[in-house]
Design a protein around this motif. Sequence first.
Motif, PDB file in Angstrom:
ATOM      1  N   PRO A 142       0.729  -1.302   0.031  1.00 28.09           N
ATOM      2  CA  PRO A 142      -0.136  -0.012   0.054  1.00 28.09           C
ATOM      3  C   PRO A 142       0.976   1.166  -0.214  1.00 28.09           C
ATOM      4  O   PRO A 142       0.293   2.292  -0.502  1.00 28.09           O
ATOM      5  N   ALA A 143       2.170   1.109   0.479  1.00 31.56           N
ATOM      6  CA  ALA A 143       2.906   2.329   0.440  1.00 31.56           C
ATOM      7  C   ALA A 143       3.656   2.697  -0.703  1.00 31.56           C
ATOM      8  O   ALA A 143       4.151   3.835  -0.839  1.00 31.56           O
ATOM      9  N   LEU A 144       3.561   2.111  -1.782  1.00 30.71           N
ATOM     10  CA  LEU A 144       4.578   2.103  -2.850  1.00 30.71           C
ATOM     11  C   LEU A 144       4.142   3.012  -3.938  1.00 30.71           C
ATOM     12  O   LEU A 144       4.720   3.449  -4.691  1.00 30.71           O
ATOM     13  N   GLY A 145       2.598   3.339  -4.144  1.00 30.46           N
ATOM     14  CA  GLY A 145       2.214   4.235  -5.376  1.00 30.46           C
ATOM     15  C   GLY A 145       0.809   4.781  -4.901  1.00 30.46           C
ATOM     16  O   GLY A 145       0.171   4.600  -3.790  1.00 30.46           O
ATOM     17  N   GLU A 146       0.197   5.483  -5.872  1.00 33.99           N
ATOM     18  CA  GLU A 146      -0.917   6.317  -5.661  1.00 33.99           C
ATOM     19  C   GLU A 146      -2.063   5.295  -5.410  1.00 33.99           C
ATOM     20  O   GLU A 146      -3.054   5.696  -4.609  1.00 33.99           O
ATOM     21  N   GLN A 147      -2.174   4.114  -6.096  1.00 36.31           N
ATOM     22  CA  GLN A 147      -3.338   3.267  -6.484  1.00 36.31           C
ATOM     23  C   GLN A 147      -3.164   2.117  -5.401  1.00 36.31           C
ATOM     24  O   GLN A 147      -4.080   0.924  -5.617  1.00 36.31           O
ATOM     25  N   THR A 148      -1.779   1.667  -4.890  1.00 37.12           N
ATOM     26  CA  THR A 148      -1.392   0.503  -4.401  1.00 37.12           C
ATOM     27  C   THR A 148      -2.284   0.180  -3.196  1.00 37.12           C
ATOM     28  O   THR A 148      -2.552  -0.919  -3.161  1.00 37.12           O
ATOM     29  N   ALA A 149      -2.669   1.084  -2.251  1.00 33.11           N
ATOM     30  CA  ALA A 149      -3.416   0.875  -1.196  1.00 33.11           C
ATOM     31  C   ALA A 149      -4.969   0.450  -1.524  1.00 33.11           C
ATOM     32  O   ALA A 149      -5.389  -0.683  -1.213  1.00 33.11           O
ATOM     33  N   ASP A 150      -5.506   0.847  -2.539  1.00 34.48           N
ATOM     34  CA  ASP A 150      -6.675   0.702  -2.998  1.00 34.48           C
ATOM     35  C   ASP A 150      -6.763  -0.799  -3.714  1.00 34.48           C
ATOM     36  O   ASP A 150      -7.705  -1.384  -3.601  1.00 34.48           O
ATOM     37  N   ALA A 151      -5.660  -0.851  -4.268  1.00 34.50           N
ATOM     38  CA  ALA A 151      -5.432  -2.425  -5.181  1.00 34.50           C
ATOM     39  C   ALA A 151      -5.377  -3.589  -3.908  1.00 34.50           C
ATOM     40  O   ALA A 151      -6.028  -4.401  -4.167  1.00 34.50           O
ATOM     41  N   VAL A 152      -4.825  -3.172  -2.958  1.00 32.31           N
ATOM     42  CA  VAL A 152      -4.658  -4.142  -1.977  1.00 32.31           C
ATOM     43  C   VAL A 152      -5.789  -4.300  -1.117  1.00 32.31           C
ATOM     44  O   VAL A 152      -6.387  -5.416  -0.850  1.00 32.31           O
ATOM     45  N   ARG A 153      -6.653  -3.238  -0.937  1.00 30.15           N
ATOM     46  CA  ARG A 153      -8.060  -3.496  -0.353  1.00 30.15           C
ATOM     47  C   ARG A 153      -8.906  -3.979  -1.330  1.00 30.15           C
ATOM     48  O   ARG A 153      -9.706  -4.846  -0.824  1.00 30.15           O
ATOM     49  N   THR A 154      -8.794  -3.878  -2.504  1.00 33.28           N
ATOM     50  CA  THR A 154      -9.662  -4.516  -3.510  1.00 33.28           C
ATOM     51  C   THR A 154      -9.355  -6.041  -3.440  1.00 33.28           C
ATOM     52  O   THR A 154     -10.146  -6.970  -3.538  1.00 33.28           O
ATOM     53  N   ALA A 155      -7.966  -6.450  -3.382  1.00 25.66           N
ATOM     54  CA  ALA A 155      -7.770  -7.628  -3.666  1.00 25.66           C
ATOM     55  C   ALA A 155      -8.262  -8.545  -2.234  1.00 25.66           C
ATOM     56  O   ALA A 155      -8.808  -9.688  -2.142  1.00 25.66           O
ATOM     57  N   MET A 156      -8.195  -7.852  -0.840  1.00 26.84           N
ATOM     58  CA  MET A 156      -8.520  -8.538   0.136  1.00 26.84           C
ATOM     59  C   MET A 156     -10.107  -8.644   0.191  1.00 26.84           C
ATOM     60  O   MET A 156     -10.679  -9.658   0.602  1.00 26.84           O
ATOM     61  N   LYS A 157     -10.974  -7.526  -0.527  1.00 24.89           N
ATOM     62  CA  LYS A 157     -12.388  -7.780  -0.502  1.00 24.89           C
ATOM     63  C   LYS A 157     -12.843  -8.823  -1.256  1.00 24.89           C
ATOM     64  O   LYS A 157     -13.692  -9.741  -1.093  1.00 24.89           O
ATOM     65  N   THR A 158     -12.149  -8.856  -2.610  1.00 24.29           N
ATOM     66  CA  THR A 158     -12.343  -9.859  -3.589  1.00 24.29           C
ATOM     67  C   THR A 158     -12.114 -11.237  -3.135  1.00 24.29           C
ATOM     68  O   THR A 158     -12.791 -12.398  -3.125  1.00 24.29           O
ATOM     69  N   ALA A 159     -11.073 -11.458  -2.243  1.00 19.07           N
ATOM     70  CA  ALA A 159     -10.693 -12.721  -1.986  1.00 19.07           C
ATOM     71  C   ALA A 159     -11.583 -13.144  -0.793  1.00 19.07           C
ATOM     72  O   ALA A 159     -12.097 -14.470  -0.910  1.00 19.07           O
ATOM     73  N   ALA A 182       0.606   6.267   6.879  1.00 13.88           N
ATOM     74  CA  ALA A 182       0.797   4.856   7.099  1.00 13.88           C
ATOM     75  C   ALA A 182      -0.309   4.618   8.252  1.00 13.88           C
ATOM     76  O   ALA A 182      -0.950   3.317   7.744  1.00 13.88           O
ATOM     77  N   ARG A 183      -0.471   5.021   9.345  1.00 12.15           N
ATOM     78  CA  ARG A 183      -1.289   4.708  10.187  1.00 12.15           C
ATOM     79  C   ARG A 183      -2.589   4.569  10.040  1.00 12.15           C
ATOM     80  O   ARG A 183      -3.325   3.649   9.966  1.00 12.15           O
ATOM     81  N   SER A 184      -3.161   5.569   8.926  1.00 12.63           N
ATOM     82  CA  SER A 184      -4.479   5.539   8.599  1.00 12.63           C
ATOM     83  C   SER A 184      -4.825   4.459   7.742  1.00 12.63           C
ATOM     84  O   SER A 184      -5.951   3.668   7.753  1.00 12.63           O
ATOM     85  N   VAL A 185      -4.093   4.013   6.674  1.00 13.38           N
ATOM     86  CA  VAL A 185      -4.131   3.090   5.708  1.00 13.38           C
ATOM     87  C   VAL A 185      -4.042   1.570   6.601  1.00 13.38           C
ATOM     88  O   VAL A 185      -4.946   0.885   6.291  1.00 13.38           O
ATOM     89  N   LEU A 186      -3.056   1.520   7.303  1.00 17.49           N
ATOM     90  CA  LEU A 186      -3.109   0.224   7.757  1.00 17.49           C
ATOM     91  C   LEU A 186      -4.308  -0.197   8.731  1.00 17.49           C
ATOM     92  O   LEU A 186      -4.753  -1.102   8.864  1.00 17.49           O
ATOM     93  N   LEU A 187      -4.654   0.948   9.554  1.00 18.90           N
ATOM     94  CA  LEU A 187      -5.784   0.588  10.499  1.00 18.90           C
ATOM     95  C   LEU A 187      -6.812   0.217   9.607  1.00 18.90           C
ATOM     96  O   LEU A 187      -7.659  -0.535   9.897  1.00 18.90           O
ATOM     97  N   SER A 188      -6.953   0.974   8.552  1.00 17.51           N
ATOM     98  CA  SER A 188      -8.311   0.705   7.649  1.00 17.51           C
ATOM     99  C   SER A 188      -8.165  -0.575   6.959  1.00 17.51           C
ATOM    100  O   SER A 188      -9.435  -1.083   6.422  1.00 17.51           O
ATOM    101  N   LEU A 189      -7.131  -1.431   6.860  1.00 15.87           N
ATOM    102  CA  LEU A 189      -7.071  -2.680   6.274  1.00 15.87           C
ATOM    103  C   LEU A 189      -7.130  -3.833   7.311  1.00 15.87           C
ATOM    104  O   LEU A 189      -7.521  -4.991   6.953  1.00 15.87           O
ATOM    105  N   ILE A 190      -7.254  -3.481   8.588  1.00  9.53           N
ATOM    106  CA  ILE A 190      -7.280  -4.623   9.469  1.00  9.53           C
ATOM    107  C   ILE A 190      -8.746  -5.148   9.629  1.00  9.53           C
ATOM    108  O   ILE A 190      -8.643  -6.402   9.862  1.00  9.53           O
TER     109      ILE A 190
END
Length: 331
Positions: A142-159, A182-190
């Motif tokens: 999620p830290a790597l690019g502009e859309q990577t956090a949303d990509a990981v979030r989409t992958a988790m939901k799809t899985a 970092a704190r905001s994104v990581l907490l949102s994925l838990i």
Amino acid sequence: MTGEKTIDVVTIGESMVLLQPMTEGPLKYSPLFTRSIAGAESNVALGLTRLGKKVRWISRLGIDPFGEMIESTLAGEGVDTSCVLKDPEAPTAIYFKEFKGYGDPNVFYYRRGSAASRLAPRDIQPEWFDGARHLHVTGITPALGEQTADAVRTAMKTARERGLTVSFDPNLRRKLWKEETARSVLLSLIPLCDVFLPGLEEAEFLLGPKTEEQYGDHFLNMGPGVIALKLGERGSVGFAEGLRCRAEPYKVSKIVDTVGAGDAFATGFLSVLLDREQPLEPSGLSKTLPEALLRANIMGALATQYKGDWEGLPTLSEIERIQSGKQGITR
């Protein structure tokens, strides 16, 4: 999700070419380097494959020699790379370690603008999860690019929609993004994971100072069914509903390189859970959770004994021999 499950774990994230100096000392004076690959998710993929699991690793790679090296190394170790995306416009990332003979190595990343940093929600394909049981992701992607956090979030939901369980290692990398982001994104994925694997420092980063029990309770209340809290030299502690257990550390005489130890911990932990057909069934966790923590501690300790992120990880027979206390025949 229907159909035969032939893949134990899908994992998604960047792997880089790792260049390490052949001698200790400042990087600027190092004339010769060894070459390998490294990345949290590929480390877990390689480790689980050695422990007998079927793993599918997915990322974006540049169409360049480094990308070819990463893909061939993983495939050569038995990891399924059939879903890897190729980017003709962005390079494969690299990074360097600097060993000065004391403390942890210094790490220098060259991954900005890499192919993996361009991972986006539109890249996530439902068929990636066909025939799979579990998805493992980390907080690095999620830290790597502009859309990577949303990509990981989409992958988790799809899985999860397709019946997979999901594990999430926050794997905090302060060099990659601002702390508040970092704190905001990581907490949102838990809340999107079933198994959460923080270290004690990461737990404090996310929630502030608390006791181990308070961390466990707080993270469980956020949604995951299992928490494995890494305590470094003090071992680890696990939490599930109505369950708390501690595993003592696996003692080693020296530490060579701590990079990759958290990935090895995740590898050991998941390998035990996935030995069960229903790994998160509450009735079985009282037995499975202590076993998973014990193997995770051993794997994490072993990873500190060699340079490189994954090369020294044990096979299933080796880890079983270590756990049983038997001496292997070497000659």
